[in-house]
Design a protein around this motif. Sequence first.
Motif, PDB file in Angstrom:
ATOM      1  N   MET A 132     -29.008 -89.284-116.218  1.00 31.83           N
ATOM      2  CA  MET A 132     -27.622 -89.604-115.846  1.00 31.83           C
ATOM      3  C   MET A 132     -27.379 -91.113-115.894  1.00 31.83           C
ATOM      4  O   MET A 132     -26.317 -91.574-116.313  1.00 31.83           O
ATOM      5  N   GLU A 133     -28.386 -91.863-115.449  1.00 33.73           N
ATOM      6  CA  GLU A 133     -28.269 -93.325-115.419  1.00 33.73           C
ATOM      7  C   GLU A 133     -28.066 -93.836-116.851  1.00 33.73           C
ATOM      8  O   GLU A 133     -27.238 -94.715-117.099  1.00 33.73           O
ATOM      9  N   ARG A 134     -28.802 -93.236-117.783  1.00 35.51           N
ATOM     10  CA  ARG A 134     -28.687 -93.643-119.198  1.00 35.51           C
ATOM     11  C   ARG A 134     -27.316 -93.248-119.757  1.00 35.51           C
ATOM     12  O   ARG A 134     -26.699 -93.992-120.484  1.00 35.51           O
ATOM     13  N   GLN A 135     -26.858 -92.058-119.397  1.00 38.68           N
ATOM     14  CA  GLN A 135     -25.543 -91.578-119.868  1.00 38.68           C
ATOM     15  C   GLN A 135     -24.391 -92.362-119.246  1.00 38.68           C
ATOM     16  O   GLN A 135     -23.304 -92.383-119.745  1.00 38.68           O
ATOM     17  N   ARG A 136     -24.667 -92.912-118.050  1.00 38.98           N
ATOM     18  CA  ARG A 136     -23.639 -93.497-117.176  1.00 38.98           C
ATOM     19  C   ARG A 136     -22.592 -92.445-116.786  1.00 38.98           C
ATOM     20  O   ARG A 136     -21.394 -92.709-116.709  1.00 38.98           O
ATOM     21  N   ARG A 173     -27.415 -92.881-103.585  1.00 46.15           N
ATOM     22  CA  ARG A 173     -26.023 -93.364-103.711  1.00 46.15           C
ATOM     23  C   ARG A 173     -25.996 -94.832-104.137  1.00 46.15           C
ATOM     24  O   ARG A 173     -25.095 -95.261-104.847  1.00 46.15           O
ATOM     25  N   LEU A 174     -26.976 -95.612-103.647  1.00 42.89           N
ATOM     26  CA  LEU A 174     -27.001 -97.049-103.942  1.00 42.89           C
ATOM     27  C   LEU A 174     -27.183 -97.279-105.449  1.00 42.89           C
ATOM     28  O   LEU A 174     -26.659 -98.231-106.003  1.00 42.89           O
ATOM     29  N   TYR A 175     -27.953 -96.388-106.086  1.00 45.23           N
ATOM     30  CA  TYR A 175     -28.128 -96.465-107.543  1.00 45.23           C
ATOM     31  C   TYR A 175     -26.936 -95.845-108.264  1.00 45.23           C
ATOM     32  O   TYR A 175     -26.467 -96.369-109.267  1.00 45.23           O
ATOM     33  N   ALA A 176     -26.476 -94.720-107.721  1.00 43.22           N
ATOM     34  CA  ALA A 176     -25.469 -93.914-108.423  1.00 43.22           C
ATOM     35  C   ALA A 176     -24.148 -94.670-108.580  1.00 43.22           C
ATOM     36  O   ALA A 176     -23.477 -94.564-109.615  1.00 43.22           O
ATOM     37  N   ARG A 177     -23.774 -95.434-107.564  1.00 42.36           N
ATOM     38  CA  ARG A 177     -22.491 -96.146-107.628  1.00 42.36           C
ATOM     39  C   ARG A 177     -22.491 -97.181-108.746  1.00 42.36           C
ATOM     40  O   ARG A 177     -21.431 -97.553-109.236  1.00 42.36           O
ATOM     41  N   LYS A 178     -23.669 -97.635-109.130  1.00 36.57           N
ATOM     42  CA  LYS A 178     -23.768 -98.672-110.189  1.00 36.57           C
ATOM     43  C   LYS A 178     -23.690 -98.065-111.582  1.00 36.57           C
ATOM     44  O   LYS A 178     -23.606 -98.799-112.570  1.00 36.57           O
ATOM     45  N   CYS A 179     -23.819 -96.749-111.680  1.00 32.95           N
ATOM     46  CA  CYS A 179     -23.857 -96.161-113.035  1.00 32.95           C
ATOM     47  C   CYS A 179     -22.943 -94.944-113.145  1.00 32.95           C
ATOM     48  O   CYS A 179     -23.196 -94.057-113.951  1.00 32.95           O
ATOM     49  N   ASN A 180     -21.890 -94.933-112.323  1.00 32.97           N
ATOM     50  CA  ASN A 180     -20.821 -93.940-112.509  1.00 32.97           C
ATOM     51  C   ASN A 180     -21.287 -92.498-112.258  1.00 32.97           C
ATOM     52  O   ASN A 180     -20.761 -91.560-112.840  1.00 32.97           O
ATOM     53  N   VAL A 181     -22.311 -92.342-111.403  1.00 28.40           N
ATOM     54  CA  VAL A 181     -22.817 -91.003-111.088  1.00 28.40           C
ATOM     55  C   VAL A 181     -22.308 -90.633-109.696  1.00 28.40           C
ATOM     56  O   VAL A 181     -22.319 -91.453-108.774  1.00 28.40           O
ATOM     57  N   ARG A 182     -21.838 -89.398-109.569  1.00 29.88           N
ATOM     58  CA  ARG A 182     -21.287 -88.939-108.288  1.00 29.88           C
ATOM     59  C   ARG A 182     -22.368 -88.205-107.482  1.00 29.88           C
ATOM     60  O   ARG A 182     -23.152 -87.427-108.040  1.00 29.88           O
ATOM     61  N   ILE A 183     -22.377 -88.455-106.176  1.00 31.75           N
ATOM     62  CA  ILE A 183     -23.345 -87.809-105.281  1.00 31.75           C
ATOM     63  C   ILE A 183     -22.560 -87.103-104.173  1.00 31.75           C
ATOM     64  O   ILE A 183     -21.739 -87.731-103.488  1.00 31.75           O
ATOM     65  N   THR A 184     -22.827 -85.824-103.991  1.00 31.77           N
ATOM     66  CA  THR A 184     -22.153 -85.064-102.934  1.00 31.77           C
ATOM     67  C   THR A 184     -23.195 -84.396-102.048  1.00 31.77           C
ATOM     68  O   THR A 184     -24.054 -83.656-102.541  1.00 31.77           O
ATOM     69  N   ASP A 185     -23.107 -84.684-100.762  1.00 33.31           N
ATOM     70  CA  ASP A 185     -23.999 -84.068 -99.778  1.00 33.31           C
ATOM     71  C   ASP A 185     -23.243 -82.902 -99.123  1.00 33.31           C
ATOM     72  O   ASP A 185     -22.230 -83.108 -98.458  1.00 33.31           O
ATOM     73  N   VAL A 186     -23.737 -81.693 -99.349  1.00 36.54           N
ATOM     74  CA  VAL A 186     -23.082 -80.497 -98.805  1.00 36.54           C
ATOM     75  C   VAL A 186     -23.888 -80.043 -97.590  1.00 36.54           C
ATOM     76  O   VAL A 186     -25.077 -79.747 -97.710  1.00 36.54           O
ATOM     77  N   VAL A 217     -17.803 -76.624-103.569  1.00 35.58           N
ATOM     78  CA  VAL A 217     -18.736 -77.327-104.477  1.00 35.58           C
ATOM     79  C   VAL A 217     -18.111 -77.421-105.875  1.00 35.58           C
ATOM     80  O   VAL A 217     -18.060 -78.492-106.483  1.00 35.58           O
ATOM     81  N   VAL A 218     -17.604 -76.307-106.364  1.00 29.92           N
ATOM     82  CA  VAL A 218     -17.022 -76.312-107.711  1.00 29.92           C
ATOM     83  C   VAL A 218     -15.747 -77.169-107.734  1.00 29.92           C
ATOM     84  O   VAL A 218     -15.519 -77.936-108.675  1.00 29.92           O
ATOM     85  N   GLN A 219     -14.963 -77.088-106.677  1.00 30.70           N
ATOM     86  CA  GLN A 219     -13.757 -77.940-106.613  1.00 30.70           C
ATOM     87  C   GLN A 219     -14.139 -79.418-106.650  1.00 30.70           C
ATOM     88  O   GLN A 219     -13.478 -80.220-107.302  1.00 30.70           O
ATOM     89  N   ALA A 220     -15.215 -79.780-105.953  1.00 30.17           N
ATOM     90  CA  ALA A 220     -15.647 -81.190-105.937  1.00 30.17           C
ATOM     91  C   ALA A 220     -16.072 -81.631-107.333  1.00 30.17           C
ATOM     92  O   ALA A 220     -15.760 -82.744-107.773  1.00 30.17           O
ATOM     93  N   TYR A 221     -16.757 -80.739-108.062  1.00 28.33           N
ATOM     94  CA  TYR A 221     -17.185 -81.083-109.424  1.00 28.33           C
ATOM     95  C   TYR A 221     -15.980 -81.278-110.334  1.00 28.33           C
ATOM     96  O   TYR A 221     -15.976 -82.158-111.203  1.00 28.33           O
ATOM     97  N   LEU A 222     -14.962 -80.477-110.145  1.00 29.28           N
ATOM     98  CA  LEU A 222     -13.808 -80.505-111.051  1.00 29.28           C
ATOM     99  C   LEU A 222     -12.776 -81.586-110.696  1.00 29.28           C
ATOM    100  O   LEU A 222     -11.767 -81.724-111.383  1.00 29.28           O
ATOM    101  N   GLN A 223     -13.044 -82.359-109.644  1.00 28.77           N
ATOM    102  CA  GLN A 223     -12.192 -83.528-109.361  1.00 28.77           C
ATOM    103  C   GLN A 223     -12.241 -84.475-110.553  1.00 28.77           C
ATOM    104  O   GLN A 223     -13.244 -84.508-111.281  1.00 28.77           O
ATOM    105  N   PRO A 224     -11.205 -85.299-110.736  1.00 24.14           N
ATOM    106  CA  PRO A 224     -11.303 -86.327-111.781  1.00 24.14           C
ATOM    107  C   PRO A 224     -12.568 -87.167-111.540  1.00 24.14           C
ATOM    108  O   PRO A 224     -12.921 -87.429-110.386  1.00 24.14           O
ATOM    109  N   THR A 225     -13.243 -87.575-112.623  1.00 24.17           N
ATOM    110  CA  THR A 225     -14.547 -88.250-112.454  1.00 24.17           C
ATOM    111  C   THR A 225     -14.411 -89.617-111.776  1.00 24.17           C
ATOM    112  O   THR A 225     -15.402 -90.190-111.354  1.00 24.17           O
ATOM    113  N   ARG A 226     -13.169 -90.105-111.638  1.00 20.68           N
ATOM    114  CA  ARG A 226     -13.003 -91.368-110.900  1.00 20.68           C
ATOM    115  C   ARG A 226     -13.195 -91.170-109.397  1.00 20.68           C
ATOM    116  O   ARG A 226     -13.292 -92.131-108.643  1.00 20.68           O
TER     117      ARG A 226
END
Length: 244
Positions: A132-136, A173-186, A217-226
């Motif tokens: 994911m980090e590589r894909q951003r 999360r500290l890494y994910a915010r730098k590379c456009n990856v979303r993290i959700t804790d359910v 969970v699925v609703q959270a995934y389908l949010q706009p990626t921003r």
Amino acid sequence: MKHILLITGAGKGIGRAIALEFARAVRHHPDFDPVLILSSRTPADLEEISLECRAEGALTDTVTADISDMTDVRRLTAHIAEHYGRIDCLVNNAGVGRFGALSDLTEEDFDYTMNTNLKGTFFLTQALFALMERQRSGHIFFITSVAATKAFKHSAAYCMSKFGQRGLVETIRLYARKCNVRITDVQPGAVHTPMWGEVSDEMMALMMMPEDIATPVVQAYLQPTRTVIEEIVLRPTSGDIQDE
Ligand SMILES: NC(=O)c1ccc[n+]([C@@H]2O[C@H](COP(=O)([O-])OP(=O)(O)OC[C@H]3O[C@@H](n4cnc5c(N)ncnc54)[C@H](OP(=O)(O)O)[C@@H]3O)[C@@H](O)[C@H]2O)c1
């Protein structure tokens, strides 16, 4: 472009409901064209849920793997890298619980719990986050628990593992915010799944159902990626089943 999703523990309970909900989303979201990679230790479960997801119009792929076994984790991640070359969503759902009084929990209970909930979750996440980090891009869900922030008396090892998962969530999360990856804790409270074994009707009335977790969970995934939904806390309306 296809969405490549891996759901661990997809054969039963919450993971199974999440797989099915992603498959159902295909009908309502024309842009959502997923390949659901369904994984757990029991091939028969995976075959069954795979057929159900395909009947909803989703493509599926099944990989039998025990995430507490590092050889399986490497095989699973290599399969994804070789066949798809990317990963859009990881649902870290596979988890186990051994419950009992503090004095009754054995070393085997402890190792069994930690090897799946902590070691397996850590190394699977480490490998797929690198893609994911590589894909951003990408989205990782952790199905932790209300027991990740609150103690339950008969859940010492389980609580320890879930508090520990939260440590990984907050660090990644500290890494994910730098590379456009979303993290959700359910963080669900009690859900009626095979994890609980046989339960009485009275007990069942105090629990949520797996689909209650799958829908958000699925609703959270389908949010706009921003936008990332960082935490989802779900409880039975009557509150947690008391364990004091
Ligand atoms: N049920 C609840 O009340 C509740 C509440 C809060 C959080 N949670 C969390 O939600 C997640 C799912 O729980 P659930 O209630 O749906 O449990 P479940 O009904 O027991 O299902 C767990 C799934 O994970 C798989 N699994 C377990 N260990 C695995 C391993 N080492 N490698 C690969 N797959 C493994 C199981 O399949 P196989 O046995 O075939 O591998 C099964 O498909 C867990 O992380 C749990 O801690 C549950």
